[in-house]
Design a protein around this motif. Structure first.
Motif, mmCIF file in Angstrom:
data_model
loop_
_atom_site.group_PDB
_atom_site.id
_atom_site.type_symbol
_atom_site.label_atom_id
_atom_site.label_comp_id
_atom_site.label_asym_id
_atom_site.label_seq_id
_atom_site.Cartn_x
_atom_site.Cartn_y
_atom_site.Cartn_z
ATOM 1 N N UNK A 2 0.865 -1.182 0.000
ATOM 2 C CA UNK A 2 0.000 0.000 0.000
ATOM 3 C C UNK A 2 0.902 1.232 0.000
ATOM 4 N N UNK A 3 0.808 2.026 -1.052
ATOM 5 C CA UNK A 3 1.613 3.242 -1.185
ATOM 6 C C UNK A 3 0.741 4.425 -0.775
ATOM 7 N N UNK A 4 1.077 5.035 0.345
ATOM 8 C CA UNK A 4 0.302 6.133 0.901
ATOM 9 C C UNK A 4 -0.523 5.660 2.078
ATOM 10 N N UNK A 5 -0.143 6.065 3.274
ATOM 11 C CA UNK A 5 -0.784 5.539 4.488
ATOM 12 C C UNK A 5 -1.542 6.616 5.245
ATOM 13 N N UNK A 6 -2.318 7.413 4.502
ATOM 14 C CA UNK A 6 -3.264 8.323 5.131
ATOM 15 C C UNK A 6 -4.524 7.564 5.501
ATOM 16 N N UNK A 7 -5.637 8.291 5.648
ATOM 17 C CA UNK A 7 -6.873 7.661 6.077
ATOM 18 C C UNK A 7 -7.314 6.518 5.184
ATOM 19 N N UNK A 8 -7.240 6.690 3.864
ATOM 20 C CA UNK A 8 -7.664 5.637 2.944
ATOM 21 C C UNK A 8 -6.653 4.492 2.934
ATOM 22 N N UNK A 9 -5.368 4.809 2.860
ATOM 23 C CA UNK A 9 -4.349 3.772 2.827
ATOM 24 C C UNK A 9 -4.378 2.880 4.051
ATOM 25 N N UNK A 10 -4.588 3.464 5.225
ATOM 26 C CA UNK A 10 -4.690 2.663 6.445
ATOM 27 C C UNK A 10 -5.849 1.681 6.358
ATOM 28 N N UNK B 125 5.370 4.849 2.863
ATOM 29 C CA UNK B 125 5.035 6.264 3.055
ATOM 30 C C UNK B 125 6.323 7.016 3.363
ATOM 31 N N UNK B 126 6.285 8.323 3.207
ATOM 32 C CA UNK B 126 7.458 9.150 3.497
ATOM 33 C C UNK B 126 7.477 9.642 4.944
ATOM 34 N N UNK B 127 6.382 9.426 5.687
ATOM 35 C CA UNK B 127 6.271 9.933 7.061
ATOM 36 C C UNK B 127 6.406 8.760 8.031
ATOM 37 N N UNK B 128 7.468 8.716 8.814
ATOM 38 C CA UNK B 128 7.667 7.588 9.728
ATOM 39 C C UNK B 128 6.504 7.352 10.685
ATOM 40 N N UNK B 129 5.872 8.413 11.168
ATOM 41 C CA UNK B 129 4.749 8.247 12.096
ATOM 42 C C UNK B 129 3.592 7.505 11.436
ATOM 43 N N UNK B 130 3.386 7.738 10.144
ATOM 44 C CA UNK B 130 2.320 7.027 9.437
ATOM 45 C C UNK B 130 2.664 5.554 9.277
ATOM 46 N N UNK C 63 0.647 16.100 7.147
ATOM 47 C CA UNK C 63 0.870 14.677 7.335
ATOM 48 C C UNK C 63 0.889 14.243 8.783
ATOM 49 N N UNK C 64 0.283 15.048 9.673
ATOM 50 C CA UNK C 64 0.343 14.738 11.104
ATOM 51 C C UNK C 64 -0.880 13.996 11.608
ATOM 52 N N UNK C 65 -1.878 13.760 10.750
ATOM 53 C CA UNK C 65 -3.113 13.119 11.201
ATOM 54 C C UNK C 65 -3.506 12.014 10.221
ATOM 55 N N UNK D 249 7.161 -2.178 6.863
ATOM 56 C CA UNK D 249 7.023 -0.747 6.588
ATOM 57 C C UNK D 249 8.279 -0.231 5.906
ATOM 58 N N UNK D 250 8.098 0.567 4.848
ATOM 59 C CA UNK D 250 9.223 1.099 4.078
ATOM 60 C C UNK D 250 9.029 2.590 3.833
#
Length: 370
Positions: free
Chosen positions: A184-192, A210-215, A350-352, A227-228
């Motif tokens: 899954x490329x992109x771990x925002x609301x939809x990606x999760x 994702x580019x954001x470690x927290x995500x 990218x914080x939420x 996770x990558x």
């Protein structure tokens, strides 16, 4: 009533006093308890997607029915409901063929009828026929699903887009099977939600990119096994981890670069499912088209999780109540309507995972009535 109005693209939303019309025969008036902020809303703000302006955005809505039209069936005053962009006419070829989420004649008021929403007598647009960044909405009955009363409406709101789009993409669109591999490329609301959809489908390997470690850390909580960071070497790393590439790749951002990256992660016979909405005029270049043909790699789009939402959303709600579906972790912050622009800033930062506009009095009363 109060609503957040977009007058021009690339400008902040402005809180205004707007007016809703009376219920039409097949329409429902809903008191909004919660309304999620989605990237699709921002695509309208940025100008990447068009909608008539001025307009009230917002489509991830949960609330309580306060009025129904004379011809409405299956809905009544007091019902707890969620709306969905997959409204349908019920009589076009797609609806009759069982794919109502592809409806080509979505119900709407005609130009000869009074607009549902006005400001100082001027007609206002409703994104997707919904317009959820407001205290109330007036929508067609075929855009509404009834919820179990036990589910809190601030959690139920995200079912109407983030969850149905992501979980549905994995289960309905791609039909992930037990034991398969997924990226899954992109771990925002939809990606999760793609990740937890793949988990529910029984995928053995689920790689979050994702580019954001927290995500990426949050993605692990939703079911990712690996996770990558989404750098230039990500596609090569995925192929190495999976002995040649994955069975399913999902792109949930909407950029040509990440779509091409996801395509490069596929193994023989793999399928790329495109979910993210690209900017207007974007093009996808398949530089390795011949190898793709020879290895039967496929690309498909997914619209709202290929979901019959009036069946799937109540089912997803029950899965949440049974502890199978994660929603609490999806809602990162709850904001009043007046703070909506700050919510979009947090999204872009990218914080939420998901910000949700809440109307505390409606939410409180709905919890007491459950």
């Amino acid at each position: 009533m109060k609503a957040a109005v977009l007058y021009q693209t690339k400008t902040p939303l402005i809180i205004e006093d707007v007016k809703l019309d009376d219920c039409g025969p097949q329409e429902v008036r809903i008191q909004v308890a919660a309304s999620g902020l989605c990237h699709s809303d921002f695509h309208v703000i940025s100008g990447d997607m068009s909608t008539p302006l001025p307009s009230v955005l917002g489509h991830e809505i949960a609330g309580v029915v306060v009025e129904t039209g004379a011809q409405v069936s299956g809905l009544r005053r007091g019902d707890h409901v969620v709306t969905c962009l997959s409204s349908y006419c019920g009589h076009c070829r797609q609806c009759l063929g069982g794919t109502s989420y592809r409806c080509v004649a979505k119900p709407a008021r005609s130009e000869q009828e009074r607009p549902r929403l006005t400001l100082n007598g001027q007609a206002m647009g409703q994104m997707g026929g919904l317009g959820g960044f407001a205290e109330q909405v007036l929508v067609h009955q075929n855009a509404v699903a009834v919820m179990p009363r036990e589910i809190p409406l601030d959690r139920a709101a995200v079912l109407g887009c983030a969850v149905v789009t992501g979980v549905g993409a994995a289960i309905n669109s791609a039909k992930v099977r037990p034991g398969q591999s997924v990226v899954v490329v992109g771990c925002g609301g939809v990606g999760l939600n793609v990740i937890q959809g793949a988990r529910l489908a029984g995928a053995q390997t689920i790689i979050a990119v994702d580019r954001v470690p927290a995500k990426l850390e949050l993605a692990r909580r939703f079911g990712a096994t690996h996770a990558l960071l989404g750098d230039d070497d990500a596609a090569q790393a995925v192929r190495a981890m999976t002995a040649g590439g994955v069975d399913h790749a999902f792109e949930a951002i909407g950029l040509a670069s990440t779509q091409e990256m996801a395509f490069g992660m596929l193994g023989v016979g793999g399928m790329l499912t495109l979910i993210g909405v690209p900017p207007a005029g974007a093009r996808l270049s398949l530089a390795r088209l011949m190898p793709a043909i020879l290895t039967e790699k496929r690309i498909q789009g997914s619209m709202m999780g290929s979901s019959a939402f009036q069946l799937d959303l109540p089912r997803f709600a029950r899965m949440y109540l049974d502890g199978q579906l994660m929603l609490d972790e999806l809602v990162s912050q709850r904001l009043p309507l007046a703070a909506i622009n700050e919510g979009f800033d947090a999204m872009l930062g990218g914080t939420v995972a998901r910000s949700v506009i809440v109307f505390d009095d409606v939410l409180r009363d709905s919890l007491q009535a459950a």
